[in-house]
Design an enzyme around this catalytic site. Structure first.
Site, mmCIF file in Angstrom:
data_model
loop_
_atom_site.group_PDB
_atom_site.id
_atom_site.type_symbol
_atom_site.label_atom_id
_atom_site.label_comp_id
_atom_site.label_asym_id
_atom_site.label_seq_id
_atom_site.Cartn_x
_atom_site.Cartn_y
_atom_site.Cartn_z
ATOM 1 N N CYS A 181 0.828 -1.209 0.000
ATOM 2 C CA CYS A 181 0.000 0.000 0.000
ATOM 3 C C CYS A 181 0.868 1.267 0.000
ATOM 4 O O CYS A 181 1.529 1.544 1.006
ATOM 5 C CB CYS A 181 -0.912 -0.060 1.224
ATOM 6 S SG CYS A 181 -1.690 1.481 1.687
ATOM 7 N N CYS A 184 0.360 3.723 2.893
ATOM 8 C CA CYS A 184 0.836 3.110 4.140
ATOM 9 C C CYS A 184 2.342 3.326 4.294
ATOM 10 O O CYS A 184 2.831 3.563 5.400
ATOM 11 C CB CYS A 184 0.524 1.618 4.163
ATOM 12 S SG CYS A 184 -1.234 1.233 4.031
#
Length: 105
Positions: A30, A33
């Site tokens: 991600c 993230c």
């Protein structure tokens, strides 16, 4: 410094500490993230006496993500004395997390 990753085996003990714990729900793949990680690591270094930050990999522990209604990543859930009290969905600036710490610490 890297945040401690927890899973279904040690999740309850991880969040049950007294005080404020942030749980970062994300995944290795991600991009947002990856941007959030150094922000949280810096915050944990600066506030280590008042704050614990843990990570849950949603790919490895989908049952925990489902239990807390995590639908997108990153999601940071704030726990105070083991109870969820706040949730931040998506990438937020460091100040948002600092304000949450001040609210619950």
């Amino acid at each position: 410094m890297s945040l401690q990753t927890i899973n279904s085996t040690n999740f309850r003990s991880g969040i049950s500490r007294k005080g404020v714990t942030f749980v970062d729900f994300g995944a290795k793949w991600c991009p947002p993230c990856k941007v959030l990680l150094p922000i949280l690591e810096e915050l944990e270094r600066e506030e280590s006496s008042r704050l614990s930050i843990l990570q849950v990999d949603c790919d490895e522990s989908p049952e925990i993500a489902a239990e807390y209604g995590v639908m997108s990543m990153p999601t940071v859930i704030v726990f105070h004395n083991g109870e969820p009290v706040d949730k931040f969905i998506g990438l937020r600036p460091k100040g948002v997390y600092q304000a949450a710490l001040e609210r619950y610490a």
